[in-house]
Design a protein around this motif. Structure first.
Motif, PDB file in Angstrom:
ATOM      1  N   ALA A 113       0.838  -1.204   0.000  1.00  0.00           N
ATOM      2  CA  ALA A 113       0.000   0.000   0.000  1.00  0.00           C
ATOM      3  C   ALA A 113       0.871   1.251   0.000  1.00  0.00           C
ATOM      4  O   ALA A 113       0.570   2.242  -0.681  1.00  0.00           O
ATOM      5  N   ASP A 114       1.980   1.222   0.751  1.00  0.00           N
ATOM      6  CA  ASP A 114       2.896   2.357   0.774  1.00  0.00           C
ATOM      7  C   ASP A 114       3.571   2.557  -0.583  1.00  0.00           C
ATOM      8  O   ASP A 114       3.722   3.687  -1.054  1.00  0.00           O
ATOM      9  N   VAL A 115       3.995   1.463  -1.197  1.00  0.00           N
ATOM     10  CA  VAL A 115       4.619   1.556  -2.518  1.00  0.00           C
ATOM     11  C   VAL A 115       3.637   2.148  -3.518  1.00  0.00           C
ATOM     12  O   VAL A 115       3.971   3.052  -4.298  1.00  0.00           O
ATOM     13  N   ASP A 116       2.401   1.657  -3.489  1.00  0.00           N
ATOM     14  CA  ASP A 116       1.390   2.122  -4.430  1.00  0.00           C
ATOM     15  C   ASP A 116       1.120   3.617  -4.256  1.00  0.00           C
ATOM     16  O   ASP A 116       0.937   4.356  -5.228  1.00  0.00           O
ATOM     17  N   ARG A 117       1.129   4.067  -3.005  1.00  0.00           N
ATOM     18  CA  ARG A 117       0.836   5.475  -2.722  1.00  0.00           C
ATOM     19  C   ARG A 117       2.034   6.380  -3.029  1.00  0.00           C
ATOM     20  O   ARG A 117       1.871   7.450  -3.624  1.00  0.00           O
ATOM     21  N   ARG A 118       3.232   5.962  -2.642  1.00  0.00           N
ATOM     22  CA  ARG A 118       4.406   6.821  -2.765  1.00  0.00           C
ATOM     23  C   ARG A 118       5.031   6.793  -4.152  1.00  0.00           C
ATOM     24  O   ARG A 118       5.691   7.763  -4.551  1.00  0.00           O
ATOM     25  N   GLU A 119       4.878   5.704  -4.867  1.00  0.00           N
ATOM     26  CA  GLU A 119       5.613   5.530  -6.117  1.00  0.00           C
ATOM     27  C   GLU A 119       4.700   5.533  -7.333  1.00  0.00           C
ATOM     28  O   GLU A 119       5.001   4.913  -8.352  1.00  0.00           O
ATOM     29  N   ASP A 120       3.592   6.236  -7.258  1.00  0.00           N
ATOM     30  CA  ASP A 120       2.624   6.258  -8.357  1.00  0.00           C
ATOM     31  C   ASP A 120       3.293   6.686  -9.663  1.00  0.00           C
ATOM     32  O   ASP A 120       3.962   7.717  -9.728  1.00  0.00           O
ATOM     33  N   GLY A 121       3.122   5.872 -10.698  1.00  0.00           N
ATOM     34  CA  GLY A 121       3.690   6.180 -11.995  1.00  0.00           C
ATOM     35  C   GLY A 121       5.139   5.785 -12.160  1.00  0.00           C
ATOM     36  O   GLY A 121       5.733   6.033 -13.220  1.00  0.00           O
TER      37      GLY A 121
END
Length: 246
Positions: A159-167
């Motif tokens: 969830a953190d990766v998805d939120r912080r690394e969008d795109g």
């Protein structure tokens, strides 16, 4: 390998062959109860072959077009994973921001750590019976984690990766069970589907798995790929360092 805007692409890499992998293979071949290993699991380094695998991974990364290279690294804190990532990026000839995250660590084995399957059966027969009853996914050795426990912490880090690394394209260097469980979490797999992925063998050392999110769905375009290791002449080790009974 480029991710579309608004997507997250994960390039999952299992660490290269470790000294623990060699100890696990030797113990299994000898029919021993325990692994001969001097380090704690977190401090177990790569073998000489593991370093070769990490360099081969780096050559593959370095050959990618600049717009297809990872934008950031998330890595397990265990030495074998960090050595793999550092060696690969140094070989590739480019650097990216790095994040070490303990949620990407290997599964903790508790009292079964350093024991082989036969060692557990002989030295901890009650645990062997409990594992047989509960099954591989839900069995938690005293002081350790079940596969379900690892999936729980992975839901948080993903969830953190998805939120912080969008795109962005995210290189994740971690462990074999973790890679299989990332697919379990992101693709909404069942327990049966999860273990179908690793029925024939564990995720191999220095292999590449690629998942991409477009909209709400994740797809896997590559799983347990070792084509970049073809020039190495010895077989790839399959045993995780101190988890040979998996």
């Amino acid at each position: 390998m480029s991710a579309e805007r608004g997507a997250v692409e994960l390039v999952l890499v299992r660490h290269g062959e470790s000294v623990g992998n060699l100890a696990a293979a030797a113990a299994a071949q000898a029919g021993a109860d325990r692994l001969e290993l001097d380090t704690r699991d977190a401090d177990t380094p790569l073998s000489a072959r593991g370093l070769e695998q990490a360099r081969a991974l780096g050559e593959w990364l370095g050959a990618l077009p600049p717009d297809e290279r990872p934008d950031v690294l998330w890595c397990s804190p265990y030495d074998r994973a960090r050595q793999t990532a550092e060696t690969a990026l140094a070989t590739a000839g480019f650097d990216v921001p790095r994040r070490i995250d303990e949620r990407l660590r290997d599964r903790e084995l508790g009292i079964t750590d350093r024991l082989t399957t036969s060692g557990i059966a002989r030295l901890l027969p009650e645990e062997a019976a409990r594992r047989a009853l509960l099954g591989k996914f839900y069995y938690r050795p005293p002081g350790g984690e079940s596969w379900a426990d690892v999936a729980l912490r992975l839901r948080s880090v993903l969830a953190d990766v998805d939120r912080r690394e969008d795109g962005r394209c995210v290189l994740v260097v971690t462990h074999d069970a973790v890679i299989a469980l990332v697919r379990y979490v992101l693709e909404d797999l069942t327990e049966t589907q999860l273990f179908d992925l690793v029925r024939e063998r564990s995720v191999r050392n220095a292999s590449v798995t690629i998942l991409t999110r477009g909209g709400d769905a994740w797809t896997t375009s590559r799983f347990d790929d070792v084509a970049h290791l073809a020039a190495l002449d010895a077989p790839v080790t399959e045993h995780e360092g101190t988890d040979p009974h998996e």
